[in-house]
Design an enzyme around this catalytic site. Sequence first.
Site, mmCIF file in Angstrom:
data_model
loop_
_atom_site.group_PDB
_atom_site.id
_atom_site.type_symbol
_atom_site.label_atom_id
_atom_site.label_comp_id
_atom_site.label_asym_id
_atom_site.label_seq_id
_atom_site.Cartn_x
_atom_site.Cartn_y
_atom_site.Cartn_z
ATOM 1 N N ALA A 63 -27.405 -39.575 92.707
ATOM 2 C CA ALA A 63 -28.143 -40.611 92.381
ATOM 3 C C ALA A 63 -28.291 -41.875 93.056
ATOM 4 O O ALA A 63 -27.142 -41.937 93.847
ATOM 5 C CB ALA A 63 -27.844 -40.927 90.709
ATOM 6 N N GLY A 108 -25.454 -36.253 91.455
ATOM 7 C CA GLY A 108 -26.585 -35.653 90.606
ATOM 8 C C GLY A 108 -27.354 -34.586 91.521
ATOM 9 O O GLY A 108 -27.990 -33.867 91.332
ATOM 10 N N GLU A 111 -25.502 -31.550 90.836
ATOM 11 C CA GLU A 111 -25.898 -31.167 89.608
ATOM 12 C C GLU A 111 -27.405 -30.508 89.470
ATOM 13 O O GLU A 111 -27.623 -29.500 88.714
ATOM 14 C CB GLU A 111 -26.124 -32.384 88.538
ATOM 15 C CG GLU A 111 -24.567 -32.866 88.163
ATOM 16 C CD GLU A 111 -24.520 -34.215 87.672
ATOM 17 O OE1 GLU A 111 -25.085 -35.168 88.063
ATOM 18 O OE2 GLU A 111 -23.842 -34.093 86.451
ATOM 19 N N GLU A 131 -18.294 -38.717 90.788
ATOM 20 C CA GLU A 131 -18.790 -39.754 89.680
ATOM 21 C C GLU A 131 -17.488 -40.518 89.581
ATOM 22 O O GLU A 131 -17.579 -41.793 89.173
ATOM 23 C CB GLU A 131 -19.443 -39.195 88.493
ATOM 24 C CG GLU A 131 -20.839 -38.958 88.659
ATOM 25 C CD GLU A 131 -20.800 -37.347 89.240
ATOM 26 O OE1 GLU A 131 -20.017 -36.832 89.578
ATOM 27 O OE2 GLU A 131 -22.122 -36.811 89.246
#
Length: 256
Positions: A63, A108, A111, A131
Amino acid sequence: MFVDNKIENNVGILTIDRPKALNAMNPDVLWEIDQSIKKFIEDEDVGVIILTGAGEKAFIAGADIKVMQQLDRKGALDFGKLGQEITMTIEDSPKPVIAAVNGFALGGGCEISLACHIRFASENAKFAQPEVKLGLIPGWGGTQRLPRIVGKGIATELIIGGHMIDAQDAYRIGLVNKVFPLEILLEESIKFAQVILGNGPNSVAESLHCINYSAGQSLINGLDMEVESFSQLFETKETNEGLAAFVEKRKANFRP
Ligand code: DAK
């Protein structure tokens, strides 16, 4: 535009293209991924979807950290929900989604790859859920899907360590299905997509459904779901064709 879409011989290829930020996902990128995946799922010309990154360095570097820095709790909830919706759309897709991971798949980005049904990686690919290094936790399904794919112990190590692993280690722990030289990653992904396209589309979709939803079910419930899916197929032309083709010693034609 941050996403390039093309269809080649029934394979929808979605390429995330934001080179100056290593394909990191800001809200625009996320929205474009969401729309593109949904279009491919609806498009009758598409039987398999491949998701990859532009360039030779990154699949998706996560992200967008600069965007996240501006988020308050409400903003984080909206951003998180959009990301989770996309991962659910991918995972629930009746058409197989292959991640062709061509470089960094971080946070992300990792993910998104976890939500895909199959992960192929280039030799230079690197995976991490970093993260915790940012004072965050994985928020797009990393704590849920990673343990289901690689097991609880390894997933815990990766999530609380936050360190990167290379493609060979990702292969060793079962995070990726195969590793290829970067130059042939897409070609090999398309080759496998063509193998899938030769199989019955409903059988493939029902298989994905049963595999996805067996997790968390008791064996008995999973078997009930499987037998239901299995028997439903006997009402389809596809199953008639597949069985008849074998008996008649010819190749099945599932996509006339
Ligand atoms: N965000 C924004 N920009 C990024 C970025 C990212 N994730 N990754 C790279 N970039 C940008 C860099 O800032 C740099 O831009 P300039 O400084 O040139 O303007 C450019 O891409 C090139 O990067 P580097 O110069 O750093 O390139 P290097 O080869 O030296 O290093 C790297 C490559 C991938 C190791 C490094 O860029 C890096 O560590 N990037 C950050 C990777 C990362 O930590 N990703 C995970 C982000 S956390 C949520 C749910 C989920 C999430 C968030 C919220 N909710 C429920 C609310 C997800 C979280 C994440 O994904």
